[in-house]
Structures are given as C-alpha cells and as structure tokens.
Motif scaffolding. Structure first.
Motif, PDB file in Angstrom:
ATOM      1  N   PRO A   1       0.833  -1.208   0.000  1.00  0.00           N
ATOM      2  CA  PRO A   1       0.000   0.000   0.000  1.00  0.00           C
ATOM      3  C   PRO A   1       0.865   1.254   0.000  1.00  0.00           C
ATOM      4  N   GLY A   2       0.504   2.206  -0.833  1.00  0.00           N
ATOM      5  CA  GLY A   2       1.276   3.441  -0.923  1.00  0.00           C
ATOM      6  C   GLY A   2       2.322   3.438  -2.015  1.00  0.00           C
ATOM      7  N   ILE A   3       2.529   2.287  -2.664  1.00  0.00           N
ATOM      8  CA  ILE A   3       3.474   2.195  -3.784  1.00  0.00           C
ATOM      9  C   ILE A   3       2.702   1.814  -5.037  1.00  0.00           C
ATOM     10  N   GLY A   4       2.770   2.667  -6.046  1.00  0.00           N
ATOM     11  CA  GLY A   4       2.113   2.404  -7.315  1.00  0.00           C
ATOM     12  C   GLY A   4       3.120   2.045  -8.390  1.00  0.00           C
ATOM     13  N   PRO A   5       2.666   1.802  -9.620  1.00  0.00           N
ATOM     14  CA  PRO A   5       3.583   1.429 -10.699  1.00  0.00           C
ATOM     15  C   PRO A   5       4.695   2.441 -10.934  1.00  0.00           C
ATOM     16  N   LYS A   6       4.369   3.723 -10.892  1.00  0.00           N
ATOM     17  CA  LYS A   6       5.390   4.748 -11.152  1.00  0.00           C
ATOM     18  C   LYS A   6       6.446   4.761 -10.049  1.00  0.00           C
ATOM     19  N   SER A   7       6.006   4.769  -8.795  1.00  0.00           N
ATOM     20  CA  SER A   7       6.981   4.793  -7.704  1.00  0.00           C
ATOM     21  C   SER A   7       7.756   3.484  -7.609  1.00  0.00           C
ATOM     22  N   ALA A   8       7.140   2.355  -7.957  1.00  0.00           N
ATOM     23  CA  ALA A   8       7.862   1.076  -7.953  1.00  0.00           C
ATOM     24  C   ALA A   8       8.980   1.091  -8.989  1.00  0.00           C
ATOM     25  N   ARG A   9       8.694   1.634 -10.168  1.00  0.00           N
ATOM     26  CA  ARG A   9       9.742   1.725 -11.205  1.00  0.00           C
ATOM     27  C   ARG A   9      10.860   2.660 -10.753  1.00  0.00           C
ATOM     28  N   ARG A  10      10.493   3.747 -10.107  1.00  0.00           N
ATOM     29  CA  ARG A  10      11.511   4.683  -9.628  1.00  0.00           C
ATOM     30  C   ARG A  10      12.394   4.052  -8.552  1.00  0.00           C
ATOM     31  N   ILE A  11      11.792   3.238  -7.694  1.00  0.00           N
ATOM     32  CA  ILE A  11      12.573   2.545  -6.665  1.00  0.00           C
ATOM     33  C   ILE A  11      13.589   1.612  -7.303  1.00  0.00           C
ATOM     34  N   ILE A  12      13.134   0.824  -8.282  1.00  0.00           N
ATOM     35  CA  ILE A  12      14.025  -0.120  -8.972  1.00  0.00           C
ATOM     36  C   ILE A  12      15.194   0.631  -9.606  1.00  0.00           C
ATOM     37  N   GLN A  13      14.902   1.769 -10.237  1.00  0.00           N
ATOM     38  CA  GLN A  13      15.942   2.542 -10.910  1.00  0.00           C
ATOM     39  C   GLN A  13      16.876   3.221  -9.909  1.00  0.00           C
ATOM     40  N   ALA A  14      16.294   3.821  -8.859  1.00  0.00           N
ATOM     41  CA  ALA A  14      17.108   4.602  -7.921  1.00  0.00           C
ATOM     42  C   ALA A  14      18.037   3.741  -7.082  1.00  0.00           C
ATOM     43  N   ARG A  15      17.627   2.538  -6.735  1.00  0.00           N
ATOM     44  CA  ARG A  15      18.464   1.730  -5.852  1.00  0.00           C
ATOM     45  C   ARG A  15      19.674   1.135  -6.569  1.00  0.00           C
ATOM     46  N   ARG A  16      19.729   1.289  -7.878  1.00  0.00           N
ATOM     47  CA  ARG A  16      20.943   0.896  -8.599  1.00  0.00           C
ATOM     48  C   ARG A  16      22.119   1.788  -8.212  1.00  0.00           C
ATOM     49  N   MET A  17      21.783   2.991  -7.752  1.00  0.00           N
ATOM     50  CA  MET A  17      22.816   3.953  -7.370  1.00  0.00           C
ATOM     51  C   MET A  17      23.202   3.822  -5.893  1.00  0.00           C
ATOM     52  N   GLY A  18      22.463   3.039  -5.152  1.00  0.00           N
ATOM     53  CA  GLY A  18      22.754   2.865  -3.729  1.00  0.00           C
ATOM     54  C   GLY A  18      21.498   2.557  -2.953  1.00  0.00           C
ATOM     55  N   ASN A  19      21.649   2.191  -1.702  1.00  0.00           N
ATOM     56  CA  ASN A  19      20.510   1.853  -0.859  1.00  0.00           C
ATOM     57  C   ASN A  19      19.637   3.082  -0.593  1.00  0.00           C
ATOM     58  N   LEU A  20      18.346   2.851  -0.538  1.00  0.00           N
ATOM     59  CA  LEU A  20      17.384   3.928  -0.320  1.00  0.00           C
ATOM     60  C   LEU A  20      16.980   3.992   1.150  1.00  0.00           C
ATOM     61  N   ASP A  21      16.721   5.211   1.628  1.00  0.00           N
ATOM     62  CA  ASP A  21      16.158   5.383   2.959  1.00  0.00           C
ATOM     63  C   ASP A  21      14.754   5.968   2.823  1.00  0.00           C
ATOM     64  N   PHE A  22      14.094   6.229   3.943  1.00  0.00           N
ATOM     65  CA  PHE A  22      12.709   6.691   3.900  1.00  0.00           C
ATOM     66  C   PHE A  22      12.597   8.095   3.299  1.00  0.00           C
ATOM     67  N   ALA A  23      13.596   8.923   3.508  1.00  0.00           N
ATOM     68  CA  ALA A  23      13.577  10.255   2.905  1.00  0.00           C
ATOM     69  C   ALA A  23      13.620  10.154   1.384  1.00  0.00           C
ATOM     70  N   ALA A  24      14.415   9.221   0.878  1.00  0.00           N
ATOM     71  CA  ALA A  24      14.485   9.024  -0.574  1.00  0.00           C
ATOM     72  C   ALA A  24      13.163   8.498  -1.114  1.00  0.00           C
ATOM     73  N   LEU A  25      12.518   7.600  -0.365  1.00  0.00           N
ATOM     74  CA  LEU A  25      11.226   7.063  -0.804  1.00  0.00           C
ATOM     75  C   LEU A  25      10.183   8.162  -0.899  1.00  0.00           C
ATOM     76  N   LYS A  26      10.207   9.084   0.044  1.00  0.00           N
ATOM     77  CA  LYS A  26       9.251  10.188   0.015  1.00  0.00           C
ATOM     78  C   LYS A  26       9.464  11.046  -1.227  1.00  0.00           C
ATOM     79  N   LYS A  27      10.716  11.305  -1.583  1.00  0.00           N
ATOM     80  CA  LYS A  27      11.015  12.089  -2.783  1.00  0.00           C
ATOM     81  C   LYS A  27      10.586  11.345  -4.046  1.00  0.00           C
TER      82      LYS A  27
END
Length: 441
Positions: free
Chosen positions: A344-370
């Motif tokens: 809940p709270g993660i849609g297709p667009k944000s899921a794709r962004r997570i997959i792409q962004a974590r290639r550059m390093g681990n994500l934290d909650f602040a990054a998820l909000k952005k």
C-alpha cells in the motif's frame, strides 16, 4: 399516447445529451493517431482533453444519444419503451453539424455516440454507420469518435462502423445472465458477447494487415470497452470482479466501467436506494479494477466466497495487505517490482523509480518520500536496510486503526449525476425550454 411534434436542433440536443448521462463507458485514452492534414482534428493521446466529474464521468466529448426511442423495456433504463418521456432522434447530418460546430468553438475534442434501439438493431446500426461515414468523409472530421456497437446488428454493419471509429463499446448491462433475464428480458448475454468477440477478432486480423500494408485502414484502434450497472441486482463484488477479469482475459477489453445504479424508474424488481446510488461501492470496484489491470492481482486474491465484498471503509489494496500480513514487511532495497506493487502506498510509477534509484545505492525513507511513495500508508509494510521508519507493530488491529485515520479522497457521498451541460449559460443556441429539460431527464 404519443404526440409527434417537430423539434428544433437545440431542443433535440437538450433531450439527447441529458439522456446520455447515465452511460459511463466513455474514455478517449489509448488512441494515438495523426490526422491526414486535410481534415479537421486529430487523435493524439495527449491532445484529447479529459475532464471528469466527481463521479468519474467524462465530460470532454460531445456525449449524446442518436435517439432515446427504444423498442426494449429494460426495467432500469430511463428510455425504456414503457416510460412516458419526451422522445427525440437526430439525423446523421444533425449529429455531424453539432460535432463540427462544437469542435470549432473548442467546446469538445471528440464525439461519444450511443443510441436507443430505433425499430430494430440493424436499422439503428445503419444510422450510426451513416453518421460516422458522413462525419469522416463529407465533413472531414478526423478527431476522436467513440461509438456503440448494437447487439443483434449485422456483422457487416459493425465492421464498417469499426473502420470509422476510434473506440467501440458494447454494454454488458448487468453482471450475470440471470440478472439480465430478470431486468432486461429482451437482451441475452450471448447476444451482447457476440459483437464483443467480433470486434476482438477483427482487431487482431487488422493488426496483421497493418504489419503487411502500412496504409491499411485501422479497425477500432482504441480498442473496446463495456459497462456494468452496479447495485441493481444482488451480485457480490467478488462476482463482479470475476466477470471483469474474464472480460479482460477473454475479450481483450481496454476498460470495464462500473456504473452505480441510479433509480430512475419505480419498479417492484428494482431495489430501493434510501441512501442514494452506491457510489462508494463503485469507487472500490474501480480501485480493484486497477489492481487487476496494473498491479498483477487476480480476482481470487482480492475476494473470495467467504469474503465476497470489499470493505467500503478501506481501499482494496490495504484490505488485501491486512489479510496477508505474513508477506510483510517488504525490504524495498531488495524486493522485485511486483512485490513492491503489493505494498500500500506504492504504485507502478513509484515502484519503477525505486528499482531505478536503488541501482545507485541503498534507499532510505527520505528518498522514498522524494520518489513519490505514500509513506503514511506504506510505513506499516516496508523496511529500509532492515529497519522500520518508526517502531511499529505489525498487527492487523493496530494498522487498521491507523489507516482509517488517514484521510482518503473519496467520491461525493451524494451526486446529482449531472454531466457537463452545453446549456449552462444559455449561450449555445439560446435558452432551452424548461419543460423539455425536465421531461428529458
């Protein structure tokens, strides 16, 4: 008793635009087609203006019935043959003139044309075909057109019309054949599904033709849709989404629309609606429909015979997550795309962004909000680097209480079912007689 009386064009428009407002199977999405440069308008997907009323009805198209005359007597329909209402019919040229004039005035971007059954299905489908043929070839309109395929009409007429339209739809009307026999005895499930299958198969053939011949005409390039009336009959949400899932899988539909039952007729076989149309139920079905089409859910995962209806207080995805807490929390830095979609709270667009962004390093909650994750929902179901954002209990009651405190954007609890009127300010053709507006809807 019927009294024949000549109507001016604007009087017909008042009656037939108002009569079309209960049909919600209306969208211009999914069409990407350039005009030839010789006619008027084009059909690029971003160029179609979408304006939706609060209950989801599209108001960007000229949305009219060709006629509200009908030989059928469906108990739920305002235009049923036994109703004593003002009746009107356009001519093909009148529809063309209206479409062109409103397009030139920038009121509309396209046409949504439905119809009652005048005389018989073939006669009605022939009139719809003549209208589209004139609009395309004599008036040179190249904008978006959505037209109804009339069940029972000849296949040749439906095919000819399909080469002139961007999208076609056949209304399923009610979720089951039993309900159809009860409330619309002149219609059959087989008769409704036949043109759906025809459109599906002809579109598949047309794709092969276009691959061989680039200039081959397109057949219903925007695909087909349908509509089900919700709340007029006793089907559960589970039955309804099972029907929708089958339509997507077996008929390659683009959209299934859900229309909350509006009581426009007094009939012993129709339910009383003391609380008004079931808009919140309609809203939950639309949310579940998105889960079927874009989130990888199956109807059997969302509901079951032991849990046949959605929780109206909670969106279907949150409801599913609470029933499957054993699958949570999800570690966002390792989970695959489809696992992320179930949070809940993660849609297709944000899921794709997570997959792409974590290639550059681990994500934290602040990054998820952005990135766009709705943390007020997701925080109960995820971890970042093995840690929760706060020390939270993964318990159903605790999460449910907190989710219910999160304000959700819901449709209006009361609705007038009023689509955009071309007569709101009385400037289009002059003032419409009040008695016609009342009689028409």
């Amino acid at each position: 008793m019927r009294i024949a009386q000549e109507m001016e064009l604007y009087q017909k428009l008042a009656v037939l635009s108002d009569a079309a407002k209960y049909d919600v199977a209306c969208t211009s999405s999914g069409v990407d087609r350039n005009g030839s440069g010789k006619g008027m308008g084009n059909c690029i997907a971003p160029g179609i203006c979408h304006s939706f009323s609060a209950d989801g009805r599209c108001i960007s198209l000229l949305k009219i019935l060709f006629t509200n005359e009908c030989v059928f007597d469906c108990r739920y329909c305002l235009n049923r043959s036994s109703n004593d209402i003002v009746r009107a019919s356009f001519t093909p040229d009148e529809v063309c003139r209206l479409t062109i004039e409103f397009y030139r005035r920038n009121y509309i971007e396209g046409l949504f044309l439905s119809s009652g059954i005048l005389k018989n299905p073939n006669y009605t489908m022939e009139l719809l075909y003549q209208t589209l043929y004139k609009l395309r070839n004599e008036y040179h309109f190249e904008g978006y057109i959505h037209v109804k395929a009339i069940p029972g009409a000849a296949q040749e007429l439906i095919e000819q019309t399909g080469f002139l339209a961007d999208r076609m739809s056949v209304n399923l009307e009610l979720p089951t054949s039993e309900s159809l026999r009860k409330l619309a005895p002149h219609k059959t499930r087989r008769g409704i599904l036949a043109p759906m299958r025809q459109v599906q198969l002809r579109r598949q053939e047309n794709k092969e033709e276009i691959m061989l011949y680039r200039n081959a005409p397109q057949f219903v390039p925007g695909g087909q849709s349908t509509q089900m009336i919700i709340g007029a009959t006793p089907e559960s949400d589970y039955q309804i989404i099972q029907v929708a899932e089958a339509l997507y899988q077996k008929f390659d539909l683009k959209r299934v629309f859900y229309s909350a039952f509006v009581q426009v007729n007094q009939d012993a076989l129709l339910p009383a609606l003391p609380g008004g149309p079931p808009l919140l139920r309609e809203h939950r079905l639309y949310q579940a429909d998105w889960l079927l089409r874009y989130y990888g859910f199956g109807a059997g995962e969302l509901l079951s015979e032991s849990h046949p209806n959605f929780n109206v207080a909670l969106d279907p995805k949150c409801d599913w997550a609470l029933a499957h807490l054993e699958q949570f929390p999800v570690e966002v830095n390792r989970a695959d795309y489809y696992t992320l979609l179930r949070v809940p709270g993660i849609g297709p667009k944000s899921a794709r962004r997570i997959i792409q962004a974590r290639r550059m390093g681990n994500l934290d909650f602040a990054a998820l909000k952005k990135i766009g994750v709705v943390l007020k929902r997701a925080v109960y179901f995820i971890t970042c680097n093995g840690k929760q954002m706060y020390p939270l209990r993964i318990e159903e009651d605790f999460i449910l209480r907190n989710l219910l405190q999160v304000k959700e954007r819901l449709p209006m609890e009361t609705a007038t079912y009023r689509q955009l009127s071309l007569f709101d300010d009385g400037r289009v053709f002059g003032q419409v007689p009040k008695e016609l507006l009342i009689a028409g809807g």
